[in-house]
Enzyme design. Structure first.
Site, mmCIF file in Angstrom:
data_model
loop_
_atom_site.group_PDB
_atom_site.id
_atom_site.type_symbol
_atom_site.label_atom_id
_atom_site.label_comp_id
_atom_site.label_asym_id
_atom_site.label_seq_id
_atom_site.Cartn_x
_atom_site.Cartn_y
_atom_site.Cartn_z
ATOM 1 N N GLU A 1 1.526 -0.907 0.042
ATOM 2 C CA GLU A 1 0.366 -0.271 0.063
ATOM 3 C C GLU A 1 0.781 1.379 0.166
ATOM 4 O O GLU A 1 1.631 1.601 1.241
ATOM 5 C CB GLU A 1 -0.730 -0.228 1.204
ATOM 6 C CG GLU A 1 -2.252 -1.241 1.526
ATOM 7 C CD GLU A 1 -3.185 -1.110 0.193
ATOM 8 O OE1 GLU A 1 -3.315 -0.001 0.353
ATOM 9 O OE2 GLU A 1 -3.559 -1.938 0.341
ATOM 10 N N CYS B 1 -2.225 9.543 2.021
ATOM 11 C CA CYS B 1 -1.600 8.657 1.081
ATOM 12 C C CYS B 1 -1.788 8.909 -0.068
ATOM 13 O O CYS B 1 -2.222 9.372 -1.247
ATOM 14 C CB CYS B 1 -1.408 7.727 0.640
ATOM 15 S SG CYS B 1 -3.268 6.530 1.443
HETATM 16 P P1 NAD Z 1 6.725 5.265 7.965
HETATM 17 O O1 NAD Z 1 8.196 5.873 7.897
HETATM 18 O O2 NAD Z 1 5.382 5.554 9.192
HETATM 19 O O3 NAD Z 1 7.208 3.922 7.364
HETATM 20 C C1 NAD Z 1 6.465 2.717 7.563
HETATM 21 C C2 NAD Z 1 7.317 1.677 7.188
HETATM 22 O O4 NAD Z 1 8.382 1.130 6.843
HETATM 23 C C3 NAD Z 1 7.290 1.651 9.347
HETATM 24 O O5 NAD Z 1 6.520 0.893 9.848
HETATM 25 C C4 NAD Z 1 9.010 0.831 8.854
HETATM 26 O O6 NAD Z 1 9.420 1.058 10.304
HETATM 27 C C5 NAD Z 1 9.052 1.063 7.792
HETATM 28 N N1 NAD Z 1 9.772 0.868 7.615
HETATM 29 C C6 NAD Z 1 11.206 2.370 7.170
HETATM 30 N N2 NAD Z 1 12.335 2.213 6.316
HETATM 31 C C7 NAD Z 1 12.237 0.856 6.099
HETATM 32 C C8 NAD Z 1 13.793 0.010 6.051
HETATM 33 N N3 NAD Z 1 14.731 -0.028 5.146
HETATM 34 N N4 NAD Z 1 13.238 -1.475 5.850
HETATM 35 C C9 NAD Z 1 12.070 -2.144 6.247
HETATM 36 N N5 NAD Z 1 11.266 -1.537 7.205
HETATM 37 C C10 NAD Z 1 11.237 0.126 6.523
HETATM 38 O O7 NAD Z 1 5.958 5.900 6.848
HETATM 39 P P2 NAD Z 1 6.286 6.467 4.894
HETATM 40 O O8 NAD Z 1 6.914 5.593 4.068
HETATM 41 O O9 NAD Z 1 7.381 7.752 4.947
HETATM 42 O O10 NAD Z 1 4.499 6.638 4.925
HETATM 43 C C11 NAD Z 1 4.820 8.167 3.834
HETATM 44 C C12 NAD Z 1 4.604 6.995 2.892
HETATM 45 O O11 NAD Z 1 3.625 6.134 2.571
HETATM 46 C C13 NAD Z 1 3.363 8.182 1.671
HETATM 47 O O12 NAD Z 1 4.257 7.776 0.143
HETATM 48 C C14 NAD Z 1 2.767 7.588 1.600
HETATM 49 O O13 NAD Z 1 1.946 7.923 0.804
HETATM 50 C C15 NAD Z 1 2.463 5.928 2.281
HETATM 51 N N6 NAD Z 1 1.317 5.999 2.128
HETATM 52 C C16 NAD Z 1 0.550 4.862 1.877
HETATM 53 C C17 NAD Z 1 -0.982 4.531 2.696
HETATM 54 C C18 NAD Z 1 -1.516 3.101 1.939
HETATM 55 O O14 NAD Z 1 -2.771 2.685 2.299
HETATM 56 N N7 NAD Z 1 -1.599 3.207 0.189
HETATM 57 C C19 NAD Z 1 -0.702 4.988 3.577
HETATM 58 C C20 NAD Z 1 -0.494 5.321 4.002
HETATM 59 C C21 NAD Z 1 0.942 5.527 4.016
#
Ligand code: NAD
Length: 525
Positions: free
Chosen positions: A222, A256
């Site tokens: 997602e 998102c």
């Molecule tokens: P975040 O920083 O909360 O990271 C998401 C998850 O990824 C966390 O649990 C984190 O620990 C893990 N993570 C981070 N680096 C990692 C790595 N190197 N290896 C493994 N896991 C790792 O959130 P984010 O990614 O900054 O969220 C923002 C992005 O997510 C935006 O692009 C947003 O559009 C997208 N998003 C999508 C949805 C959806 O439902 N499609 C929902 C929310 C956010």
């Protein structure tokens, strides 16, 4: 004020052991029965209900989330999801008879069982820390899996509250939380999962997918996108303004699926800007900063990123622009930009920035939208039916709301997911159950059919002709790909695509029937 549990990283050397316990529970088959699943979901419901205040406080600390938003998008959302799931679970779990099976194969009782996938890993994101973590967990429990949840460390208070709730309310040998950041997630990815469900950015999504591919583990991703809103000259500027502002102020734009930019027909731009100003005045009479109904950016890193995006923009700020780092406040900010290369279009802002790019017509808007991101998570056309249909017909996106900002994604029971680089797979409502279920095709071969099965056993000599007679289908098309069904199939399929055509077909059949009756009556005379 309610006291919250502390966020603690799960020791990395404990992760393999925790995985082993959850895997053992899956292999004990205790999560398979309907009653067990229902009981766990119901307990989780009470866990959320009893800890509403803690969740509210956690979301306030993590994201400055107004308690109304926390209720409708986190606690209340998940509690409703649990009740909806419990009410439908017995029905969803039932075997389905397989569709479109020829009559001669029905003797084998072809059917689809709904089996759990096994041991699943759910990795949550920070912006809706409860919903985006527990939503998939609810689906995974309902489908009979055991689950390890790794919430986002960027919403640490919500992560700690979820750990406390799961430990206290549900069977922790089956469902557990591991807290931490990259090292903990990396250790988790070393285990062999039966499914990984990841919500977050595409860069990490790629890391997860690559790691999962090593063990052929299925993933649901997602992810985000650069989602366009497109406003034609025939749109209602007031509705467009109110609805798109709503879609950018909820959770301070950290959504998102909210529009990343607006493409608007030049002709309607002045009215739209007027309506935007009125809307902000109405929603935040004393300004967004003073409003209890406006959240904050999750942390200083994200705040600085957003500030840089705005600083780098060559556009003109028309509304907003105020910021306060100490408070992680960023005012909803409308910027008129004039280039596709502008920093506000080049990346997903995931914040309360509202760039507007004027265009000459709808064709140009669609062309730009497809070039900025050809598979965004959402698309939001405003205009008349013909125009909004054109947008849907000439673009791709995970979902779409016509004449609204991301409202399709506000329906808790409607499947939600991306397409292409905005993600793969979907969940929510029935889809959450399906997301964690293996649809297992099963047949049962009765003893009495053995004589008929002789055709499959060697020696094969002389059996091919008989096989062809029994199994081969006749083509109803020629070498040019044209249908050769004859007049009867022409009559049957006439106008099959449209209601008008179907009416003509029925009238023709009725005419033939009446004529035949008349002819019969006359023949008797
Ligand atoms: P975040 O920083 O909360 O990271 C998401 C998850 O990824 C966390 O649990 C984190 O620990 C893990 N993570 C981070 N680096 C990692 C790595 N190197 N290896 C493994 N896991 C790792 O959130 P984010 O990614 O900054 O969220 C923002 C992005 O997510 C935006 O692009 C947003 O559009 C997208 N998003 C999508 C949805 C959806 O439902 N499609 C929902 C929310 C956010």
């Amino acid at each position: 004020m309610v006291s919250l549990p502390a966020f603690e990283h799960t020791p990395i050397d404990k992760i393999a052991g925790i995985y082993g316990k959850v895997q053992k529970s899956y292999l004990s088959h205790k999560t398979r029965g309907l009653e067990f699943r229902l009981a766990q979901l119901r307990k989780l419901y009470w866990g959320l209900k009893d800890n509403q205040e803690a969740i509210q406080e956690a979301c306030k600390l993590d994201l400055g989330k107004p308690s109304y938003e926390t209720y409708i998008t986190e606690t209340g959302w998940c509690m409703n999801d649990i009740i909806f799931t419990c009410n439908n679970l017995a029905k969803w779990m039932k075997d389905e008879s397989a569709p479109d099976i020829p009559l001669m194969n029905k003797a084998l009782s072809p059917r689809i069982r709904k089996d759990p996938l096994g041991v699943v890993l759910v990795i949550g994101a920070y912006n809706f820390p409860i919903q985006l973590s527990l939503g998939p967990v609810i689906g995974a429990i309902a489908a009979g899996n055991t689950v390890v949840l790794k919430p986002s460390e960027n919403s640490p208070n919500a992560a700690a509250v979820m750990k406390m709730i799961l430990e206290k309310y549900v069977d922790s040998s089956c469902y557990t939380v591991i807290n931490g950041a990259v090292p903990e997630t990396t250790a988790l990815l070393e285990q062999k999962w039966d499914k990984i469900f990841y919500t977050g950015n595409g860069t990490v999504g790629t890391i997860i997918a690559k790691k999962a591919a090593e063990t052929l583990t299925p993933v649901t991703l997602e992810l985000g996108g650069r989602n366009p809103a497109i406003i034609t000259k025939n749109a209602d500027p007031r509705l467009a303004a109110r609805r798109l502002v709503w879609a950018k102020i909820l959770n301070a734009g950290q959504v998102c699926v909210s529009q990343n930019y607006i493409l608007i027909d030049r002709e309607i731009l002045p009215q739209f800007l007027e309506e935007l100003k009125k809307t902000f005045k109405e929603f935040f009479p004393a300004g967004a900063k003073a409003s209890p109904d406006y959240g904050r950016i999750v942390n200083n890193r994200q705040w600085t990123r957003l500030k840089k995006m705005l600083d780098d923009s060559k556009g003109k700020i028309l509304i907003g622009g105020n910021m306060d780092e100490a408070d992680r406040f960023l005012e909803p900010t409308v910027v008129q930009v004039d280039s596709l290369d502008d920093s506000l279009l080049a990346d997903e802002s995931f914040g309360p920035l509202i760039p507007i790019l004027p265009v000459s017509n709808l064709d140009e808007a669609i062309k730009i939208a497809n070039s900025v991101h050809d598979t965004p998570l959402g698309i939001y056309p405003f205009g008349n039916k013909k125009e909004t249909d054109q947008v849907l017909n000439q673009t791709r996106s995970g979902g779409a709301s016509v004449n609204d900002g991301f409202f399709h994604a506000s329906l808790p029971t409607l499947a939600f997911g991306g397409v292409g680089t905005s993600g793969s797979g979907a969940y929510r409502g029935r889809s959450s159950f399906d997301c964690f279920t293996h649809r297992r095709s099963v047949t049962t071969t009765p003893a009495w059919i053995e004589r008929m099965l002789a055709i499959r056993y060697p020696p094969y000599k002389g059996k091919l002709g008989q096989y062809k007679k029994m199994q081969d289908l006749k083509p109803n098309f020629d070498r040019m790909g044209r249908s050769t069904g004859g007049w009867l199939s022409w009559l049957i399929s006439l106008g099959a695509q449209s209601k008008g055509g179907a009416l003509i077909r029925y009238l023709l059949v009725a005419l033939i029937a009446v004529s035949y009756k008349r002819w019969q009556a006359q023949a008797k005379i």
